[in-house]
Write a protein that holds these residues in place. Structure first.
Motif, PDB file in Angstrom:
ATOM      1  N   LEU A   4      87.945  13.384  19.196  1.00  0.00           N
ATOM      2  CA  LEU A   4      88.959  12.542  19.821  1.00  0.00           C
ATOM      3  C   LEU A   4      89.959  12.105  18.759  1.00  0.00           C
ATOM      4  N   ARG A   5      91.161  12.643  18.846  1.00  0.00           N
ATOM      5  CA  ARG A   5      92.164  12.368  17.831  1.00  0.00           C
ATOM      6  C   ARG A   5      93.467  11.831  18.401  1.00  0.00           C
ATOM      7  N   THR A   6      93.898  12.388  19.519  1.00  0.00           N
ATOM      8  CA  THR A   6      95.213  12.046  20.047  1.00  0.00           C
ATOM      9  C   THR A   6      95.112  11.372  21.409  1.00  0.00           C
ATOM     10  N   VAL A   7      96.243  10.848  21.846  1.00  0.00           N
ATOM     11  CA  VAL A   7      96.316  10.221  23.159  1.00  0.00           C
ATOM     12  C   VAL A   7      95.913  11.207  24.253  1.00  0.00           C
ATOM     13  N   ASN A   8      96.285  12.461  24.077  1.00  0.00           N
ATOM     14  CA  ASN A   8      95.946  13.490  25.064  1.00  0.00           C
ATOM     15  C   ASN A   8      94.443  13.614  25.286  1.00  0.00           C
ATOM     16  N   ASP A   9      93.656  13.262  24.277  1.00  0.00           N
ATOM     17  CA  ASP A   9      92.198  13.379  24.371  1.00  0.00           C
ATOM     18  C   ASP A   9      91.566  12.295  25.239  1.00  0.00           C
ATOM     19  N   VAL A  10      92.254  11.168  25.407  1.00  0.00           N
ATOM     20  CA  VAL A  10      91.627  10.039  26.110  1.00  0.00           C
ATOM     21  C   VAL A  10      92.411   9.554  27.327  1.00  0.00           C
ATOM     22  N   ILE A 125      86.909   5.775  22.282  1.00  0.00           N
ATOM     23  CA  ILE A 125      86.458   6.358  21.023  1.00  0.00           C
ATOM     24  C   ILE A 125      85.210   5.666  20.491  1.00  0.00           C
ATOM     25  N   TYR A 126      85.000   4.394  20.898  1.00  0.00           N
ATOM     26  CA  TYR A 126      83.820   3.678  20.421  1.00  0.00           C
ATOM     27  C   TYR A 126      82.577   3.982  21.246  1.00  0.00           C
ATOM     28  N   LEU A 127      82.737   4.860  22.234  1.00  0.00           N
ATOM     29  CA  LEU A 127      81.589   5.317  23.021  1.00  0.00           C
ATOM     30  C   LEU A 127      81.146   6.709  22.585  1.00  0.00           C
ATOM     31  N   ARG A 128      81.763   7.243  21.540  1.00  0.00           N
ATOM     32  CA  ARG A 128      81.396   8.570  21.062  1.00  0.00           C
ATOM     33  C   ARG A 128      79.949   8.580  20.586  1.00  0.00           C
ATOM     34  N   PRO A 129      79.219   9.641  20.880  1.00  0.00           N
ATOM     35  CA  PRO A 129      77.849   9.751  20.357  1.00  0.00           C
ATOM     36  C   PRO A 129      77.856   9.806  18.834  1.00  0.00           C
ATOM     37  N   VAL A 153      77.027  15.130  -0.543  1.00  0.00           N
ATOM     38  CA  VAL A 153      77.092  13.946   0.301  1.00  0.00           C
ATOM     39  C   VAL A 153      76.300  14.163   1.576  1.00  0.00           C
ATOM     40  N   HIS A 154      75.488  13.185   1.922  1.00  0.00           N
ATOM     41  CA  HIS A 154      74.735  13.192   3.175  1.00  0.00           C
ATOM     42  C   HIS A 154      75.329  12.120   4.091  1.00  0.00           C
ATOM     43  N   VAL A 155      75.540  12.489   5.341  1.00  0.00           N
ATOM     44  CA  VAL A 155      76.169  11.599   6.323  1.00  0.00           C
ATOM     45  C   VAL A 155      75.143  11.166   7.361  1.00  0.00           C
ATOM     46  N   HIS A 156      75.028   9.875   7.562  1.00  0.00           N
ATOM     47  CA  HIS A 156      74.157   9.308   8.596  1.00  0.00           C
ATOM     48  C   HIS A 156      75.007   8.364   9.448  1.00  0.00           C
ATOM     49  N   VAL A 157      74.816   8.407  10.770  1.00  0.00           N
ATOM     50  CA  VAL A 157      75.575   7.541  11.669  1.00  0.00           C
ATOM     51  C   VAL A 157      74.614   6.863  12.644  1.00  0.00           C
ATOM     52  N   ASP A 158      74.730   5.559  12.751  1.00  0.00           N
ATOM     53  CA  ASP A 158      73.886   4.792  13.669  1.00  0.00           C
ATOM     54  C   ASP A 158      74.766   3.770  14.389  1.00  0.00           C
ATOM     55  N   HIS A 159      74.945   3.965  15.715  1.00  0.00           N
ATOM     56  CA  HIS A 159      75.786   3.081  16.524  1.00  0.00           C
ATOM     57  C   HIS A 159      77.194   2.927  15.932  1.00  0.00           C
ATOM     58  N   GLY A 160      77.745   4.032  15.460  1.00  0.00           N
ATOM     59  CA  GLY A 160      79.090   4.027  14.936  1.00  0.00           C
ATOM     60  C   GLY A 160      79.214   3.598  13.488  1.00  0.00           C
ATOM     61  N   VAL A 180      88.197   8.267   4.144  1.00  0.00           N
ATOM     62  CA  VAL A 180      88.169   9.353   5.129  1.00  0.00           C
ATOM     63  C   VAL A 180      87.209   9.010   6.267  1.00  0.00           C
ATOM     64  N   ALA A 181      86.049   8.503   5.924  1.00  0.00           N
ATOM     65  CA  ALA A 181      85.058   8.150   6.949  1.00  0.00           C
ATOM     66  C   ALA A 181      85.596   7.064   7.873  1.00  0.00           C
ATOM     67  N   ARG A 182      86.306   6.108   7.328  1.00  0.00           N
ATOM     68  CA  ARG A 182      86.862   5.026   8.157  1.00  0.00           C
ATOM     69  C   ARG A 182      87.926   5.537   9.116  1.00  0.00           C
ATOM     70  N   SER A 183      88.568   6.660   8.787  1.00  0.00           N
ATOM     71  CA  SER A 183      89.641   7.193   9.624  1.00  0.00           C
ATOM     72  C   SER A 183      89.145   7.964  10.835  1.00  0.00           C
ATOM     73  N   VAL A 184      87.866   8.272  10.882  1.00  0.00           N
ATOM     74  CA  VAL A 184      87.331   9.056  11.994  1.00  0.00           C
ATOM     75  C   VAL A 184      87.219   8.176  13.238  1.00  0.00           C
ATOM     76  N   PRO A 185      87.803   8.594  14.353  1.00  0.00           N
ATOM     77  CA  PRO A 185      87.721   7.791  15.584  1.00  0.00           C
ATOM     78  C   PRO A 185      86.277   7.519  15.987  1.00  0.00           C
ATOM     79  N   GLY A 186      86.017   6.268  16.312  1.00  0.00           N
ATOM     80  CA  GLY A 186      84.683   5.872  16.733  1.00  0.00           C
ATOM     81  C   GLY A 186      83.870   5.213  15.641  1.00  0.00           C
ATOM     82  N   VAL A 187      84.338   5.315  14.394  1.00  0.00           N
ATOM     83  CA  VAL A 187      83.611   4.695  13.287  1.00  0.00           C
ATOM     84  C   VAL A 187      83.863   3.189  13.293  1.00  0.00           C
TER      85      VAL A 187
END
Length: 200
Positions: A4-10, A125-129, A153-160, A180-187
């Motif tokens: 999910l990046r652009t307005v068209n996506d949502v 975007i905050y509902l992304r898995p 680098v190892h990436v772990h995500v828990d509830h955003g 970069v990680a902060r820029s990802v939608p849903g983070v």
């Protein structure tokens, strides 16, 4: 999964609108039926030429029975505030917040209406898995930002909430990866457990 990046996506693709010749009665009935407080006004070519809102109706027809004589074209707010379909979600959110808008018409490059985006749409975007967020972030890091041998680098995500663990060449690169990680939608937040390599 889709990034999910652009307005068209949502955005919502099915849009309720009126033409510039619509009378007050029809505008009010359309708003009531669909529960909207504003509607985009379209030209014959489908371009957004204005927006008519409940405030426009109350101010411009107050005290007179003009429901069949005054049209959307006479009451609408111009120029309309719209957002391009390829605008970033963050950009649309800033525009919406700046103008205190609840929803905005979405247009293509020719100004034709293609959808509408609301505050609720942007919050999707905050509902992304978590797996979706992690996949996108790993793709970004491995494909573009981590040259071979400069970081592990190892990436772990828990509830955003993103947790970055591993080893990087220097502290500056660690800071870049966090941004970069902060820029990802849903983070929602980023925790860095990255450490710099110790020179031999």
């Amino acid at each position: 999964m889709k990034h999910l990046r652009t307005v068209n996506d949502v955005m919502t693709h099915a849009v309720i609108s009126v033409d510039s010749g619509a009378p007050v009665h029809d505008i009010v009935e359309t708003m009531r039926r669909w529960g909207f407080s504003s509607l985009p006004v379209l030209s014959a070519e489908g371009r957004v030429v204005g927006v008519v809102s409940e405030a426009d109706l109350l101010i411009k027809v107050e005290g007179t029975d003009t429901s069949h004589t005054v049209t959307a074209g006479q009451m609408m707010t111009v120029p309309p505030v719209t957002v391009p379909k390829d605008a970033t979600i963050a950009g649309a959110a800033r525009l919406m917040a700046k103008g205190h808008f609840k929803r905005l018409p979405v247009v293509d490059r020719e100004g034709r209406l293609v959808g509408v985006v609301s505050r609720g749409d942007l919050l999707k975007i905050y509902l992304r898995p978590d797996a979706d967020i992690a996949e996108e972030l790993r793709d970004m890091l491995t494909a573009r930002l981590i040259p071979s041998g400069t970081a592990i680098v190892h990436v772990h995500v828990d509830h955003g909430v993103v947790r970055l663990e591993g080893e990087v060449a220097d502290a500056a690169l660690a800071d870049v990866l966090v941004r970069v990680a902060r820029s990802v939608p849903g983070v929602v937040d980023v925790t860095s457990l990255l450490h710099s390599r110790v020179a031999a």
